[in-house]
Design a protein around this motif. Structure first.
Motif, PDB file in Angstrom:
ATOM      1  N   ALA A  50      22.551 139.449  35.809  1.00 28.08           N
ATOM      2  CA  ALA A  50      21.878 138.430  36.616  1.00 28.08           C
ATOM      3  C   ALA A  50      22.875 137.435  37.207  1.00 28.08           C
ATOM      4  O   ALA A  50      23.817 137.002  36.536  1.00 28.08           O
ATOM      5  CB  ALA A  50      20.847 137.691  35.772  1.00 28.08           C
ATOM      6  N   ASP A  51      22.642 137.070  38.457  1.00 23.33           N
ATOM      7  CA  ASP A  51      23.434 136.035  39.117  1.00 23.33           C
ATOM      8  C   ASP A  51      22.652 135.555  40.335  1.00 23.33           C
ATOM      9  O   ASP A  51      21.782 136.264  40.856  1.00 23.33           O
ATOM     10  CB  ASP A  51      24.798 136.566  39.534  1.00 23.33           C
ATOM     11  N   PHE A  52      22.965 134.344  40.785  1.00 25.42           N
ATOM     12  CA  PHE A  52      22.257 133.803  41.951  1.00 25.42           C
ATOM     13  C   PHE A  52      23.079 132.689  42.579  1.00 25.42           C
ATOM     14  O   PHE A  52      24.060 132.202  42.017  1.00 25.42           O
ATOM     15  CB  PHE A  52      20.870 133.274  41.558  1.00 25.42           C
ATOM     16  N   ASP A  53      22.647 132.284  43.756  1.00 28.52           N
ATOM     17  CA  ASP A  53      23.224 131.143  44.445  1.00 28.52           C
ATOM     18  C   ASP A  53      22.088 130.353  45.069  1.00 28.52           C
ATOM     19  O   ASP A  53      20.935 130.823  45.115  1.00 28.52           O
ATOM     20  CB  ASP A  53      24.228 131.592  45.507  1.00 28.52           C
ATOM     21  N   GLY A  54      22.392 129.149  45.535  1.00 25.83           N
ATOM     22  CA  GLY A  54      21.382 128.319  46.174  1.00 25.83           C
ATOM     23  C   GLY A  54      22.013 127.457  47.250  1.00 25.83           C
ATOM     24  O   GLY A  54      23.173 127.054  47.131  1.00 25.83           O
ATOM     25  N   ASN A  55      21.244 127.137  48.270  1.00 21.54           N
ATOM     26  CA  ASN A  55      21.757 126.308  49.365  1.00 21.54           C
ATOM     27  C   ASN A  55      20.605 125.549  50.024  1.00 21.54           C
ATOM     28  O   ASN A  55      19.585 126.158  50.360  1.00 21.54           O
ATOM     29  CB  ASN A  55      22.467 127.186  50.394  1.00 21.54           C
ATOM     30  N   PRO A  56      20.748 124.206  50.184  1.00 24.38           N
ATOM     31  CA  PRO A  56      21.837 123.354  49.694  1.00 24.38           C
ATOM     32  C   PRO A  56      21.644 123.029  48.219  1.00 24.38           C
ATOM     33  O   PRO A  56      20.544 123.191  47.689  1.00 24.38           O
ATOM     34  CB  PRO A  56      21.696 122.103  50.550  1.00 24.38           C
ATOM     35  N   ARG A  57      22.698 122.558  47.568  1.00 22.69           N
ATOM     36  CA  ARG A  57      22.625 122.232  46.147  1.00 22.69           C
ATOM     37  C   ARG A  57      22.498 120.735  45.894  1.00 22.69           C
ATOM     38  O   ARG A  57      22.241 120.324  44.757  1.00 22.69           O
ATOM     39  CB  ARG A  57      23.844 122.787  45.418  1.00 22.69           C
ATOM     40  N   THR A  58      22.717 119.914  46.911  1.00 17.12           N
ATOM     41  CA  THR A  58      22.581 118.466  46.782  1.00 17.12           C
ATOM     42  C   THR A  58      21.828 117.923  47.984  1.00 17.12           C
ATOM     43  O   THR A  58      21.831 118.514  49.062  1.00 17.12           O
ATOM     44  CB  THR A  58      23.956 117.774  46.689  1.00 17.12           C
ATOM     45  N   GLY A  59      21.177 116.788  47.784  1.00 12.52           N
ATOM     46  CA  GLY A  59      20.466 116.153  48.885  1.00 12.52           C
ATOM     47  C   GLY A  59      19.464 115.156  48.381  1.00 12.52           C
ATOM     48  O   GLY A  59      19.392 114.859  47.178  1.00 12.52           O
ATOM     49  N   VAL A  60      18.679 114.629  49.288  1.00  9.47           N
ATOM     50  CA  VAL A  60      17.671 113.629  48.956  1.00  9.47           C
ATOM     51  C   VAL A  60      16.304 114.298  48.899  1.00  9.47           C
ATOM     52  O   VAL A  60      16.078 115.319  49.542  1.00  9.47           O
ATOM     53  CB  VAL A  60      17.671 112.489  49.996  1.00  9.47           C
ATOM     54  N   ASN A  65      14.161 136.169  46.400  1.00  9.98           N
ATOM     55  CA  ASN A  65      14.858 135.092  47.093  1.00  9.98           C
ATOM     56  C   ASN A  65      13.878 133.973  47.450  1.00  9.98           C
ATOM     57  O   ASN A  65      13.460 133.846  48.609  1.00  9.98           O
ATOM     58  CB  ASN A  65      15.546 135.626  48.353  1.00  9.98           C
ATOM     59  N   PRO A  66      13.524 133.164  46.500  1.00  8.47           N
ATOM     60  CA  PRO A  66      12.508 132.133  46.748  1.00  8.47           C
ATOM     61  C   PRO A  66      13.088 130.892  47.438  1.00  8.47           C
ATOM     62  O   PRO A  66      14.297 130.656  47.444  1.00  8.47           O
ATOM     63  CB  PRO A  66      12.030 131.785  45.339  1.00  8.47           C
ATOM     64  N   ILE A  67      12.209 130.090  48.006  1.00  6.87           N
ATOM     65  CA  ILE A  67      12.534 128.767  48.515  1.00  6.87           C
ATOM     66  C   ILE A  67      11.735 127.761  47.686  1.00  6.87           C
ATOM     67  O   ILE A  67      10.516 127.889  47.566  1.00  6.87           O
ATOM     68  CB  ILE A  67      12.186 128.625  50.008  1.00  6.87           C
ATOM     69  N   HIS A  68      12.440 126.796  47.105  1.00  8.59           N
ATOM     70  CA  HIS A  68      11.761 125.816  46.264  1.00  8.59           C
ATOM     71  C   HIS A  68      12.113 124.407  46.723  1.00  8.59           C
ATOM     72  O   HIS A  68      13.255 124.131  47.093  1.00  8.59           O
ATOM     73  CB  HIS A  68      12.153 125.988  44.795  1.00  8.59           C
ATOM     74  N   PRO A  80      12.377 114.940  49.808  1.00  7.13           N
ATOM     75  CA  PRO A  80      12.193 116.301  49.270  1.00  7.13           C
ATOM     76  C   PRO A  80      13.337 117.213  49.710  1.00  7.13           C
ATOM     77  O   PRO A  80      13.694 117.237  50.888  1.00  7.13           O
ATOM     78  CB  PRO A  80      10.870 116.740  49.893  1.00  7.13           C
ATOM     79  N   LEU A  81      13.893 117.963  48.755  1.00  8.78           N
ATOM     80  CA  LEU A  81      15.030 118.842  49.017  1.00  8.78           C
ATOM     81  C   LEU A  81      14.576 120.294  48.878  1.00  8.78           C
ATOM     82  O   LEU A  81      14.223 120.742  47.789  1.00  8.78           O
ATOM     83  CB  LEU A  81      16.163 118.556  48.037  1.00  8.78           C
ATOM     84  N   SER A  82      14.576 121.038  49.998  1.00  7.90           N
ATOM     85  CA  SER A  82      14.199 122.446  49.978  1.00  7.90           C
ATOM     86  C   SER A  82      15.449 123.306  49.796  1.00  7.90           C
ATOM     87  O   SER A  82      16.388 123.203  50.586  1.00  7.90           O
ATOM     88  CB  SER A  82      13.476 122.835  51.270  1.00  7.90           C
ATOM     89  N   VAL A  83      15.440 124.128  48.767  1.00  7.45           N
ATOM     90  CA  VAL A  83      16.603 124.948  48.422  1.00  7.45           C
ATOM     91  C   VAL A  83      16.224 126.424  48.565  1.00  7.45           C
ATOM     92  O   VAL A  83      15.196 126.861  48.043  1.00  7.45           O
ATOM     93  CB  VAL A  83      17.082 124.677  46.985  1.00  7.45           C
ATOM     94  N   THR A  84      17.052 127.171  49.267  1.00 12.82           N
ATOM     95  CA  THR A  84      16.876 128.622  49.368  1.00 12.82           C
ATOM     96  C   THR A  84      17.738 129.285  48.301  1.00 12.82           C
ATOM     97  O   THR A  84      18.964 129.153  48.313  1.00 12.82           O
ATOM     98  CB  THR A  84      17.299 129.132  50.756  1.00 12.82           C
ATOM     99  N   PHE A  85      17.085 129.973  47.382  1.00 15.04           N
ATOM    100  CA  PHE A  85      17.791 130.666  46.310  1.00 15.04           C
ATOM    101  C   PHE A  85      17.992 132.132  46.695  1.00 15.04           C
ATOM    102  O   PHE A  85      17.079 132.768  47.237  1.00 15.04           O
ATOM    103  CB  PHE A  85      17.008 130.573  44.999  1.00 15.04           C
ATOM    104  N   THR A  86      19.172 132.650  46.415  1.00 13.31           N
ATOM    105  CA  THR A  86      19.518 134.025  46.753  1.00 13.31           C
ATOM    106  C   THR A  86      19.885 134.796  45.492  1.00 13.31           C
ATOM    107  O   THR A  86      20.781 134.386  44.745  1.00 13.31           O
ATOM    108  CB  THR A  86      20.706 134.061  47.731  1.00 13.31           C
ATOM    109  N   ASP A  87      19.182 135.894  45.253  1.00 15.36           N
ATOM    110  CA  ASP A  87      19.506 136.753  44.116  1.00 15.36           C
ATOM    111  C   ASP A  87      20.800 137.510  44.390  1.00 15.36           C
ATOM    112  O   ASP A  87      20.943 138.168  45.426  1.00 15.36           O
ATOM    113  CB  ASP A  87      18.364 137.743  43.873  1.00 15.36           C
TER     114      ASP A  87
END
Length: 284
Positions: free
Chosen positions: A37-47, A79-82, A49-56
């Protein structure tokens, strides 16, 4: 072992008759690498509401995913968006799996959500006599804001001008304008602060007693003492500020003598009063 295999069958009966048949490439065994298992996310910082796209980024051909975003929310797609709605640092966990097995990875404080700060109180190594320039925002108006300072085990203190007593502060102690606070730091630092943006506010006042009072400076620009203390001009006599950078008191300011000397934002001061009075905040 992975590969392609031939299968041979030999059949016989009681009379000694036999027969053999072979089927080439009859069985194929595929390679099944373990899931990692591994993943990444973008962006990782912000104010918020912060929408992050996660990539498997898992290997081993996973077919199922279980996400935990660290704020109580979960998802089960690749690959969810949270969206994070509250300030904080969030640990994100992914479990990737297929019919052969699964693997889990957890990344601590992977997402950082924060609200921009309005100002910073400079902190020097040693003792600091400080104040806040304005009323602080609700939820950010207690001594918990000083948790970023390495106090080396020292307590924080506030002088009760009404009782002429020292009070030990805890994280729930209110931090108000026109009050002075003693804080020890093992090194240079800064305390981020947020101001109250409510357009309808009662201007801060400080009720001072005869004798020495610990006060704070309000406003964001230096001001001459005679104007800073205009609301108690007929009652104050002496004023002394503590210079944390050199760990010494500044020269005493004496009314009518050198009261053109500046007083500075973020500092606390000792003010001697000949009678009780009400100190008003300076203009922002």
């Amino acid at each position: 072992m992975p590969g392609t295999y031939a299968v041979t069958l030999t059949a016989s009966n009681q009379y000694g008759a036999t027969g053999t048949t072979t089927k080439q490439a009859f069985i194929t065994v595929e390679s099944c690498p373990p899931v990692k298992a591994d993943f990444d996310g973008n962006p990782r910082t912000g104010v918020p509401p912060l929408s992050v796209t996660f990539t498997d980024k898992s290997t081993g051909n996973p077919t199922m995913w279980a996400w935990d975003f660290g704020d109580g929310a979960t998802d089960m797609i690749a690959n969810p968006i949270h969206t994070y709605t509250k300030e904080g640092k969030y640990t994100v966990t992914l479990t990737a799996s297929n019919k052969y097995g699964s693997d889990t990875v957890s990344k601590s404080e992977f997402i950082s959500v924060s609200t921009p700060y309005d100002d910073n109180i400079p902190i020097s190594g040693g003792w600091n006599f400080i104040s806040v320039p304005k009323k602080l925002a609700p939820g950010y108006d207690t001594a918990s804001i000083f948790s970023v300072v390495d106090s080396g085990g020292h307590s924080m203190f506030q002088y009760d001008t009404g009782k002429h007593l020292w009070n030990t502060m805890d994280p729930s102690t209110p931090v108000k304008p026109l009050e002075g606070f003693w804080i020890y730091s093992k090194g240079t630092s800064s305390v981020p602060i947020r101001y109250d943006t409510n357009p309808v506010q009662t201007p801060p006042t400080g009720y001072l007693k005869k004798g020495w009072n610990g006060i704070g400076f309000t406003g964001n620009t230096p001001m001459e003492a005679k104007f800073t203390l205009l609301s108690v001009q007929d009652k104050w006599v002496n004023c002394a500020g503590f210079n944390a950078q050199i760990q010494q008191y500044d020269p005493m300011i004496i009314k009518g003598s050198n009261d053109g000397n500046l007083m500075y934002p973020f500092r606390g001061y000792w003010l001697y009063m000949t009678a009780d009075g009400v100190l008003a905040a300076n203009a922002a």
